[in-house]
Design an enzyme around this catalytic site. Structure first.
Site, PDB file in Angstrom:
ATOM      1  N   SER A  21       0.812  -1.216   0.000  1.00 35.01           N
ATOM      2  CA  SER A  21       0.000   0.000   0.000  1.00 35.01           C
ATOM      3  C   SER A  21       0.844   1.264   0.000  1.00 35.01           C
ATOM      4  CB  SER A  21      -0.943  -0.004   1.212  1.00 35.01           C
ATOM      5  OG  SER A  21      -1.765  -1.143   1.210  1.00 35.01           O
TER       6      SER A  21
ATOM      7  N   HIS B 149       1.056   4.850   4.589  1.00 35.99           N
ATOM      8  CA  HIS B 149       0.281   5.428   3.487  1.00 35.99           C
ATOM      9  C   HIS B 149       0.643   6.892   3.288  1.00 35.99           C
ATOM     10  CE1 HIS B 149      -3.214   2.289   3.687  1.00 35.99           C
ATOM     11  NE2 HIS B 149      -2.027   1.727   3.594  1.00 35.99           N
TER      12      HIS B 149
END
EC number: 3.4.21.105
Length: 379
Positions: A277, A335
């Site tokens: 991610s 992230h």
């Protein structure tokens, strides 16, 4: 209790503690100083460290009839060996645990972009050579009988119909699928947790920063990440090129994991992380920054569309809130680190790093052209 079993085995712990409390036995000392809820496995490990045992005692499985042992605890007892192998103990000096990852991040990023520059140089040379080889191959194919319905021919046709970006990320997707399958091998569980999950409290700090980028335990997690990567592959490779994209993607995985380390050390919320991610957030942020007016849609909800710029702002806001509020479902620090790196790179990094690769390429060219000649010897 397990502590009682240790005292009865006569390993010297009772005598060591008894002398310091006026002759009280280990059982009396435990009853006086310790609340009942602390007589579990964690407290036993603490006592073991204080007594200085060199060999870990054999673990005593709780019986079903033991008072104070719930059914849930009994079911979890079978998981004690693998869980104990993967318990992470934070360093007493947490800031020091970031020094090696910091140097690894800087060094790996430099090597990634340097290798990408050399790769691009070699690719240009091979394209020139393949152009002339292709002319000869086309002439041979014209006089050679063609095979119809060949499976290899169909695979080549499918491969040639893919865009440059899709061909580039196919290898990344294959690596993620391979690691996902390795998670299903029981004998590899400890190795996978050790090297394919990143955690600043782990003994292995550097290599998991890269390997965990290709690691997914959940099929849905992997499928969602690979779908997003496939969707943005053509755009990001058109913007950066194949070689530069690979350098950015691999560096983004390491950088996002380093930001995750910093976030965990700062908040004290340690735990293993895995997944692509962070690197994919770099790809998404780079494309959205470069093409802010592009239209995006949510999978399964194609009727709702929004601009890429607004989507990026919403994602950054959500991850910032998650990091501040301590949401634990996602690694929001990773992230956020990946997204900020993507924004920075397409805004400034391309000019600072990629466009200054010429000195390295010249050095490599000199090595290639002025290497040791064959058939040397004294004259």
């Amino acid at each position: 209790m397990a502590w009682r079993g240790w005292a009865q085995r006569g390993w010297g712990c009772g005598q060591a503690w008894g002398a310091s409390v006026g002759g009280r036995s280990c059982e009396e000392l435990t009853a006086v100083l310790t609340p009942p809820q602390l007589l579990g496995r964690r407290f036993n490990f603490f006592i073991q460290q204080k007594c200085g045992f060199r060999k870990a005692p054999r673990k005593v499985e709780p019986r079903r009839s033991d008072p104070g042992t719930s059914g849930e605890a009994y079911k979890r007892s079978a998981l004690i060996p693998p869980v104990e192998e993967t318990v992470f103990y934070p360093s007493p000096y947490p800031i020091r645990s970031l020094i090696k990852p910091l140097f690894f991040t800087v060094g790996f990023t430099g090597c990634a972009f340097g290798s990408a520059a050399i790769w691009q140089y070699e690719s240009l040379k091979s394209r020139v050579q393949s152009y002339f080889d292709g002319i000869k191959a086309d002439w041979l194919d014209s006089i050679r009988p063609q095979k119809e319905g060949d499976f290899r021919k169909e695979i080549n046709k499918w491969w040639n119909n893919l865009s440059d970006g899709q061909r580039t990320v196919t290898g990344i997707i294959a690596a993620n699928v391979l690691v996902f399958c390795l998670w299903r091998v029981p004998s590899l569980q400890r190795t996978m947790i050790r090297y394919f999950t990143s955690n600043p409290a782990s003994k292995v700090l550097c290599s998991p920063m890269l390997l965990s980028t290709f690691s997914h335990f959940s099929l849905f997690h992997m499928a969602a990440n690979m779908y997003v990567l496939w969707s943005f592959s053509s755009s990001i490779v058109n913007i950066l090129g194949q070689e530069q994209f690979m350098a950015v993607y691999l560096s983004a995985g390491v950088i996002s994991n380093f930001v995750s380390y910093v976030g965990k050390v700062a908040t004290g919320r340690y735990g293993p992380s895995l997944g692509a991610s962070g690197a994919i957030m770099t790809v998404l942020a780079a494309v959205c920054t470069k093409i802010p007016e592009g239209r995006l849609a949510i999978i399964f909800l194609p009727m709702f569309t929004f601009t890429a710029g607004n989507a990026l702002k919403a994602i950054i806001a959500m991850d910032t809130a998650g990091m501040i509020l301590g949401w634990k479902f996602f690694d929001h620090a990773a992230h956020l680190g990946g997204a900020l790196f993507g924004i920075w790179y397409v805004t400034y990094g391309h000019e600072l790093i990629w466009k200054n690769r010429e000195p390295l390429v010249k050095i490599w060219h000199e090595i290639r052209t002025n290497g040791p000649k064959k058939g040397g010897g004294s004259k």
